[in-house]
Write a protein that holds these residues in place. Structure first.
Motif: not given
Length: 269
Positions: A95-99, A105-107, A111-113
């Protein structure tokens, strides 16, 4: 006034040496070339790193973040941390990023984790592992042109969304036309300067400072930090019609193998 520069690349080394004429006489300004931003590739990027933040990241084993989406997501997980939330979800970040939430959730979050920046604390629940702070106190882009000031202006204008300041530097031999149109630069807040190999650098229009932590700015900072931590000063130099173009009168500061250039790995201080 000296003769005109033969190539734009010839302007890079003297400009790097005269950087304080544009951004002040700070001792810790680092110079980088060909750093891919979210809005093109500036010829030079000047950075004053926050070495405290570099050290904290290094101690945690956290590499720079090299994706605009990842930085945007990291920014929202940081905001959640500041608010004191127990966690944040992909839907909330979306909601905040538009992504899209599915992509987050899937990518992006996995990746950050993997990189250690976030942790999963439950099904669909994520939390930042550290306070996400900028790695730079200041970042500036410089576009270099010999005489095509209109093209240079447009490129510098695009780059301005990624940095605190944006400049166009032209060969002083071709200063009349851009000088006559300096109002464009003043209105847009783009710096305009002229480089002369003998008399130095003349800053005609001062760049307007836009210091704000945005994903576009932080992507440029994180990529510059990646080069810095590897002991490099340049990203890949783009070939023109399959040819690696360099200077005609001296060593090109972008290339490791250029005569007179030396590089060594550096560590965060």
């Amino acid at each position: 006034m000296r003769a005109a520069f033969k190539t734009e690349a010839d302007m890079l080394r003297p400009l790097a040496c005269l950087k304080s004429s544009l951004v002040g006489d700070a001792e810790d300004i680092e110079v980088f070339y060909e750093v891919q931003s979210a809005a093109g590739i500036p010829d030079l990027v000047l950075v004053i790193f926050d070495h405290e933040q570099l050290t904290l990241r290094s101690k945690r084993g956290l590499a720079p973040i090299d994706s605009l989406h990842a930085i945007a997501v990291m920014h929202e997980t940081q905001s959640s941390l500041i608010r004191g939330d127990d966690y944040i979800t992909a839907s909330e970040i979306s909601k905040c990023t538009g992504i899209s939430a599915s992509s987050i959730a899937a990518s992006v979050l996995p990746g950050l984790q993997s990189a250690g920046h976030v942790e999963k604390i439950g099904r669909g629940k994520w939390k930042a592992t550290h306070e996400f702070r900028s790695l730079a106190k200041f970042v500036c882009t410089i576009e270099v042109k010999m005489r095509d000031w209109r093209s240079g202006y447009n490129q510098a204008l695009r780059h301005s969304v990624t940095a605190d300041e944006a400049w166009l530097v032209l060969d002083a031999c071709h200063a009349k036309a851009p000088s006559d149109n300096s109002k464009w630069f003043k209105k847009a807040g783009i710096g305009l300067a002229f480089l002369d190999g003998d008399s130095g650098l003349d800053a005609q229009v001062k760049a307007r400072s836009r210091r704000k932590m945005t994903p576009y700015r932080e992507l440029l900072v994180e990529r510059a930090a990646g080069l810095y931590l590897q002991g490099d000063v340049s990203g890949p130099v783009r070939p023109v019609f399959g040819v690696r173009l360099t200077t005609t009168t001296g060593p090109d500061p972008r290339f490791r193998d250029a005569e007179g250039n030396s590089y060594r790995p550096v560590a965060a201080r």
